[in-house]
Enzyme design. Structure first.
Site, PDB file in Angstrom:
ATOM      1  N   GLY A  17      16.342  42.144  57.942  1.00 20.37           N
ATOM      2  CA  GLY A  17      17.419  42.749  57.168  1.00 20.37           C
ATOM      3  C   GLY A  17      17.661  42.023  55.849  1.00 20.37           C
ATOM      4  O   GLY A  17      17.681  40.799  55.802  1.00 20.37           O
ATOM      5  N   GLY A  18      17.838  42.789  54.792  1.00 28.06           N
ATOM      6  CA  GLY A  18      18.025  42.223  53.452  1.00 28.06           C
ATOM      7  C   GLY A  18      16.787  42.361  52.599  1.00 28.06           C
ATOM      8  O   GLY A  18      16.870  42.464  51.371  1.00 28.06           O
ATOM      9  N   GLY A 110      32.817  48.942  58.786  1.00 26.55           N
ATOM     10  CA  GLY A 110      32.569  47.535  58.496  1.00 26.55           C
ATOM     11  C   GLY A 110      32.095  46.754  59.695  1.00 26.55           C
ATOM     12  O   GLY A 110      32.304  45.545  59.789  1.00 26.55           O
ATOM     13  N   SER A 111      31.394  47.430  60.630  1.00 28.66           N
ATOM     14  CA  SER A 111      31.008  46.777  61.882  1.00 28.66           C
ATOM     15  C   SER A 111      29.606  46.190  61.861  1.00 28.66           C
ATOM     16  O   SER A 111      29.206  45.502  62.791  1.00 28.66           O
ATOM     17  CB  SER A 111      31.124  47.772  63.046  1.00 28.66           C
ATOM     18  OG  SER A 111      30.244  48.863  62.855  1.00 28.66           O
ATOM     19  N   GLY A 112      28.812  46.500  60.816  1.00 26.75           N
ATOM     20  CA  GLY A 112      27.472  45.924  60.718  1.00 26.75           C
ATOM     21  C   GLY A 112      26.393  46.695  61.442  1.00 26.75           C
ATOM     22  O   GLY A 112      25.290  46.191  61.631  1.00 26.75           O
ATOM     23  N   GLY A 114      25.427  49.805  60.357  1.00 27.13           N
ATOM     24  CA  GLY A 114      24.903  50.804  59.428  1.00 27.13           C
ATOM     25  C   GLY A 114      25.726  52.071  59.362  1.00 27.13           C
ATOM     26  O   GLY A 114      25.198  53.150  59.068  1.00 27.13           O
ATOM     27  N   GLY A 115      27.024  51.967  59.597  1.00 25.41           N
ATOM     28  CA  GLY A 115      27.876  53.139  59.734  1.00 25.41           C
ATOM     29  C   GLY A 115      27.933  54.066  58.539  1.00 25.41           C
ATOM     30  O   GLY A 115      27.830  55.288  58.689  1.00 25.41           O
ATOM     31  N   SER A 116      28.112  53.524  57.333  1.00 24.55           N
ATOM     32  CA  SER A 116      28.271  54.399  56.166  1.00 24.55           C
ATOM     33  C   SER A 116      27.007  55.201  55.897  1.00 24.55           C
ATOM     34  O   SER A 116      27.059  56.409  55.633  1.00 24.55           O
ATOM     35  CB  SER A 116      28.671  53.577  54.935  1.00 24.55           C
ATOM     36  OG  SER A 116      27.664  52.636  54.603  1.00 24.55           O
ATOM     37  N   ASP A 160      19.036  51.509  56.985  1.00 24.21           N
ATOM     38  CA  ASP A 160      19.994  52.257  57.800  1.00 24.21           C
ATOM     39  C   ASP A 160      19.721  53.757  57.766  1.00 24.21           C
ATOM     40  O   ASP A 160      19.806  54.444  58.788  1.00 24.21           O
ATOM     41  CB  ASP A 160      21.424  51.986  57.331  1.00 24.21           C
ATOM     42  CG  ASP A 160      21.804  50.523  57.410  1.00 24.21           C
ATOM     43  OD1 ASP A 160      21.087  49.761  58.084  1.00 24.21           O
ATOM     44  OD2 ASP A 160      22.813  50.138  56.789  1.00 24.21           O
TER      45      ASP A 160
END
Length: 339
Positions: A17-18, A110-112, A114-116, A160
């Protein structure tokens, strides 16, 4: 058509990730290993005949109503919904639409997980189902990326969007010019089941804006140590994929811990005293290693643990301010249906 529904899976970022952020992958190529889980973004789209557009997000206490028109300007209220609508009209229908759109998530924002981005994929899929748009997995993911990263200017990567569309365990390759290759992994059922048996997913009750953390990471990529850590994280994705195929869970745990240490080198704000305390608590109660899922600084953490010690770890975490989240790995990406 009266009603369309979609169900879109969230994901666990296992390694790499990143490296899917364009500032890195455009120059060095990024590799990411992730897997979708049985937590979802739910979407319902209902055609209207009264010339109205309604956006309803009860889990974020947000509701907006507009007269139908070709372009909805952003005003800070559910702008992500409006940006999706604007692209659907611009790229496909060329005329305004009238509908109600209702969404909610199984987990807090904001849970990490990949929600948005998962939300954007789910809404695009709903429009595609309604309008019979010829969009496959790659097209939906690419459009979702463009809406979130370019139209809205939200800093972040691309894993995501592709995880949500493809589903399952995937090894992803990120190149320049937004070129992405998704390699679905045929993980044996017993390996996935054993990985579930060895994993504890814990919500820290700390929410954060991923875009702020990713913005900070971008500024650190000019630093030699941060860049070396990014290279290491990329290699971790390759090594973890190989360990997963071999069912080498000891190596998986080692790589997870190493990736967490590298992540903290890239940006000091991905962790904090509370996360470090929770991490130590987990290690003291049988966890081999762990990390945050997503950008960091809060949200969900997941830990690898000996299954015989899993209950003790869960018991210890349940005394904290967050909660342990049950889940299973899933094989499907976003799905839609009409009623």
């Amino acid at each position: 058509m009266k009603t369309i529904r979609t169900q879109t899976p969230l994901r666990l970022g296992l390694a790499g990730g990143g490296t899917d952020i364009n500032l890195y992958c455009d120059k060095y190529t990024g590799y990411v290993l992730n897997a979708t889980i049985s937590l979802y973004i739910h979407c319902t789209l209902i055609k209207r005949e009264d010339g109205k557009i309604i956006f309803d997000s009860p889990d974020t206490n947000s509701y907006c109503e507009y007269e139908s028109k070709e372009f909805l300007g952003n005003d800070g209220k559910l702008d992500i919904f409006k940006s999706i609508y604007n692209r659907i009209v611009k790229d496909f229908t060329k005329k305004p639409l009238s509908f109600s759109l209702h969404t909610y998530s199984d987990v807090p924002s904001g849970s990490g997980l990949g929600g948005s981005s998962t939300l954007v994929v789910g809404v695009i899929k709903a429009f595609a189902e309604w309008l019979n748009l010829p969009l496959g997995e790659y097209e939906i993911a690419k459009l979702a990326y463009e809406i979130e990263r370019e139209d809205l200017g939200i800093v972040g990567g691309a894993q995501d969007q592709y995880a949500a569309t493809f589903g399952g365990f995937n090894f992803m390759e990120f190149y320049n010019n937004k070129r992405v290759i998704v390699n679905p992994l045929r993980i044996k059922n017993w390996i996935a089941s054993e990985l579930e048996a060895r994993t504890v997913l814990y919500f820290t009750n700390i929410t954060r804006e991923a875009k702020d953390i990713e913005e900070h990471k971008k500024g650190k990529l000019g630093d030699e140590k941060s860049l070396e850590a990014m290279h290491a994280i990329k290699q971790d994705a390759i090594k973890m994929k190989e360990a997963l195929f071999r069912a080498d869970f000891g190596t998986l745990a080692q790589i997870l811990g190493k990736s967490w240490r590298s992540k903290k080198i890239i940006s000091e704000i991905v962790s904090n005293d509370e996360l470090e305390r929770i991490y130590k608590l987990a290690i003291d109660n049988g966890a081999y290693s762990g990390k945050t899922s997503g950008a960091g600084a809060g949200g969900f953490m997941f830990f690898f643990v000996d299954p015989t010690k899993k209950y003790n770890l869960i018991k210890a975490l349940r005394k904290e301010q967050g909660y342990v989240q049950d889940f299973s790995f899933t094989k499907e990406g976003v799905k839609s249906w009409r009623i």
